[in-house]
Each structure stands twice: as C-alpha cells, then as structure tokens.
Design an enzyme around this catalytic site. Structure first.
Site, PDB file in Angstrom:
ATOM      1  CE  LYS A  47      34.798  69.935  33.017  1.00 44.54           C
ATOM      2  NZ  LYS A  47      33.348  69.697  32.677  1.00 44.54           N
ATOM      3  CG  HIS A 100      30.954  71.387  41.444  1.00 43.56           C
ATOM      4  ND1 HIS A 100      31.660  70.237  41.181  1.00 43.56           N
ATOM      5  CD2 HIS A 100      30.234  71.638  40.316  1.00 43.56           C
ATOM      6  CE1 HIS A 100      31.366  69.821  39.952  1.00 43.56           C
ATOM      7  NE2 HIS A 100      30.505  70.644  39.418  1.00 43.56           N
ATOM      8  CB  SER A 130      39.131  69.200  32.169  1.00 42.09           C
ATOM      9  OG  SER A 130      37.809  68.765  32.005  1.00 42.09           O
TER      10      SER A 130
HETATM   11  N1  LIG Z   1      34.216  57.493  32.383  1.00 43.57           N
HETATM   12  C1  LIG Z   1      35.153  58.444  32.369  1.00 43.57           C
HETATM   13  N2  LIG Z   1      36.461  58.110  32.295  1.00 43.57           N
HETATM   14  C2  LIG Z   1      37.417  59.061  32.274  1.00 43.57           C
HETATM   15  N3  LIG Z   1      37.175  60.390  32.316  1.00 43.57           N
HETATM   16  C3  LIG Z   1      35.885  60.768  32.386  1.00 43.57           C
HETATM   17  C4  LIG Z   1      34.815  59.837  32.426  1.00 43.57           C
HETATM   18  N4  LIG Z   1      33.655  60.533  32.494  1.00 43.57           N
HETATM   19  C5  LIG Z   1      33.981  61.837  32.488  1.00 43.57           C
HETATM   20  N5  LIG Z   1      35.319  61.991  32.419  1.00 43.57           N
HETATM   21  C6  LIG Z   1      36.088  63.241  32.342  1.00 43.57           C
HETATM   22  O1  LIG Z   1      35.880  64.054  33.492  1.00 43.57           O
HETATM   23  C7  LIG Z   1      36.003  65.437  33.093  1.00 43.57           C
HETATM   24  C8  LIG Z   1      34.729  66.181  33.449  1.00 43.57           C
HETATM   25  O2  LIG Z   1      34.759  66.416  34.836  1.00 43.57           O
HETATM   26  P1  LIG Z   1      33.433  66.567  35.699  1.00 43.57           P
HETATM   27  O3  LIG Z   1      32.502  65.477  35.389  1.00 43.57           O
HETATM   28  O4  LIG Z   1      33.886  66.741  37.102  1.00 43.57           O
HETATM   29  O5  LIG Z   1      32.849  67.940  35.128  1.00 43.57           O
HETATM   30  S1  LIG Z   1      31.772  68.858  35.885  1.00 43.57           S
HETATM   31  O6  LIG Z   1      32.448  69.475  37.014  1.00 43.57           O
HETATM   32  O7  LIG Z   1      30.656  68.036  36.275  1.00 43.57           O
HETATM   33  O8  LIG Z   1      31.398  69.869  34.869  1.00 43.57           O
HETATM   34  C9  LIG Z   1      36.279  65.445  31.598  1.00 43.57           C
HETATM   35  O9  LIG Z   1      37.711  65.456  31.471  1.00 43.57           O
HETATM   36  P2  LIG Z   1      38.481  65.935  30.147  1.00 43.57           P
HETATM   37  O10 LIG Z   1      38.201  64.906  29.099  1.00 43.57           O
HETATM   38  O11 LIG Z   1      39.939  65.947  30.537  1.00 43.57           O
HETATM   39  O12 LIG Z   1      37.993  67.291  29.781  1.00 43.57           O
HETATM   40  C10 LIG Z   1      35.645  64.144  31.196  1.00 43.57           C
HETATM   41  O13 LIG Z   1      36.076  63.641  29.960  1.00 43.57           O
END
Ligand SMILES: Nc1ncnc2c1ncn2[C@@H]1O[C@H](COP(=O)(O)OS(=O)(=O)O)[C@@H](OP(=O)(O)O)[C@H]1O
Length: 285
Positions: A47, A100, A130
């Site tokens: 996340k 991860h 998240s």
């Molecule tokens: N382009 C872009 N811009 C801003 N934020 C983004 C973007 N892509 C993914 N996200 C946000 O990243 C969060 C998901 O984290 P991960 O991708 O690390 O998740 S995972 O570990 O692969 O399951 C999750 O955060 P939250 O919205 O706070 O839940 C996603 O919305």
C-alpha cells in the site's frame, strides 16, 4: 464476516506470508535467482505505491509507448517475484519486477549490485488506512473488527510482510549493498514529472518532452483508475468498500485516526524510527 484462522499466515524467516498465496518452497528458491544487470526491482511495503510504480517503470521501459500498458495486465508486465508460480528465470531482459519482501529475503545476487532497486515508501498512517480498506475489500484477506483492531495489528507487525517499521528501516540501512534508489509516494504526488525524471536517470533512460508527457498522462490516478490493465478490478472482492485505486491522496488518515490513536502512533513511530534519517510527509500541502 471471516473467522480468525490461526493458519491464515505462515512465518518464513521472521516474515508473515498469506498461506493461500505464498509457499516456503518458492521463497527458498527465489533467494537463489540469477540476477541480470538489466533487472529492475520495485520494492515496497504493501500500500505504498507499488501499482503506481508498476505503471511508471512499464512506460519508461517502453519509451512512452502505451501499447503494453493498455493491453497487458500490470502483474503480467511487472510481476511480484514472491508470488508462485514464477517464470522469472525464463523471462527476456529487461525484467521489471515488484516485491514486498523485506531486504533479507530478496535474491542474494542483488546484494552483489546486480540489478536495480527502486524503494518506494509512504507515510505509515496513510499506509494503514489504505491497507485497512484493502483488507475489508478483498476476498482473500481477513477483515478486522474495526479500525482500532487493525491499527493494533499493524503496529504489532502482525499483518502480511510483518512490520512496516522494520521494512523501511532495514531496506534503507542496507541501501549501500544494492544499486538503490529511494523515493516516496508523497514526492510522486507532489511532482510526478520530477519523480519520473529521477527514475529515468536511475534507470539510464532518456525521454524527450513529448514522451514524458505521455508517460505522465498514463500514470495519473484518474487515468489508471479507469485502465482495466492497471486498476486490478478483477481481483476477487468481498465488499464494495474501496477499490485497489481507492483515493490516491495524502492525509486520508485524518478521517480515520482519533486524536488519541494519532498521538499513540506518533509515540511509537518516534521510538521505532528514532535513528531513521529521513522524514515523512503527513499532509497534503
Ligand atoms: N496513480 C496513482 N496516484 C496516486 N495514488 C495511487 C496511484 N495508483 C495507485 N495509488 C494508490 O496506492 C495505494 C495502493 O498501494 P499499492 O499499489 O502499493 O498496493 S499493493 O501493495 O500493491 O496492494 C492506494 O492508496 P489509497 O487510495 O490511499 O488506498 C492507491 O489508490
């Protein structure tokens, strides 16, 4: 409501893994993977911006050509090395990967400075929020009783991939053993263009202005959210609370933490991260 099951996780070398996804055999084997200089590893605690960086490195690698990100699922373009079965050893170069894994469980050859590591960190309060929604949303996770229960599990390192504090600190402390670049989610939010250029330079890639603009456009939250090859909408769900691309903001923790929870977390953070030289951004500016 799912029952708490004792064997939901198994521990491998002090790290928690979801039993229905991971296997000890694969975790053992991947430490011995042969690494090529052209291999790229995006490393995150869950996340923290994994999927976002999956999109960015795909597009940098294709020199801004959108064909691949519009036709191939993100986890096929940039797979998680810890998820079996893995065809890592058979893939053509350059191999883009995400993981991860904590620093002590990655392929050993990475520590001989083969391949490149991009470490993405995010302020832990937003990681918790998240992750909380993600656990409630996806079918293969256990839900928590409430936010407070989840917060406690996070602080105790009782969730998958164990402690956030250890993950960030240990990767950073061992950075000199790797070809290593550190970037934060908040830095990417603040200036995505500069962040992409920083990644290009680390990967030895050059994008002209036009290509850079294409990459930028395809990596925004709004574009990715509606791209079925980037938004993970096919992952089995148990509720409509959230989505993989849920909010994509800085500071959503403020709508979840009580003042007492926030102060408690700050105390633990200061204690556990007292020797960590970098600071985190907790608020949208
Ligand atoms: N382009 C872009 N811009 C801003 N934020 C983004 C973007 N892509 C993914 N996200 C946000 O990243 C969060 C998901 O984290 P991960 O991708 O690390 O998740 S995972 O570990 O692969 O399951 C999750 O955060 P939250 O919205 O706070 O839940 C996603 O919305």
């Amino acid at each position: 409501i799912m029952a708490q099951t004792e064997d939901f996780y198994f521990q491998y070398k002090k790290c928690n893994f979801v039993s229905s996804i991971y296997t000890r055999e694969h975790l053992e084997q991947l430490e011995l993977f042969e690494i090529r200089d052209s291999d790229v590893f995006v490393v995150t605690y869950p996340k923290s911006g994994t999927v976002w960086m999956q999109q960015i490195v795909s597009l940098i690698n294709s020199d801004g050509d959108p064909t691949e990100v519009q036709n191939t699922q993100a986890h096929k373009r940039v797979p998680w090395i810890e998820v079996p079965p893995s065809n890592f050893q058979l893939r053509p170069s350059p191999r883009l990967n995400v993981t991860h894994l904590p620093y002590h469980l990655v392929p050993k050859e990475l520590k001989e400075k083969k391949g490149k590591v991009i470490y993405v960190a995010r302020n832990p309060k937003d990681v918790i929020v998240s992750s909380y929604h993600f656990h409630n949303h996806l079918a293969f996770y256990e839900s928590s009783k409430d936010f407070s229960d989840f917060l406690e599990k996070f602080i105790d390192g009782a969730l998958e991939f164990s402690s956030w504090f250890d993950h960030v600190r240990e990767w950073y402390n061992h950075r000199d053993e790797f070809n290593f670049m550190y970037i934060t989610y908040e830095e990417m939010k603040k200036d995505l263009r500069a962040s992409i250029l920083k990644i290009c330079s680390f990967l030895g890639k050059h994008l002209d202005n036009e290509k850079l603009n294409t990459v930028l456009e395809l990596c925004t939250f709004n574009t990715m959210k509606v791209n079925p090859m980037a938004n993970y909408e096919k992952v089995p769900k148990k509720s409509n609370d959230g989505a993989f691309l849920r909010k994509g903001t800085i500071g959503d923790w403020k709508t979840h933490f009580t003042v007492a929870q926030s102060e408690m977390f700050d105390r633990i953070f200061q204690e556990k991260m007292k020797d960590f030289p970098l600071s985190f951004v907790w608020d949208q500016e």
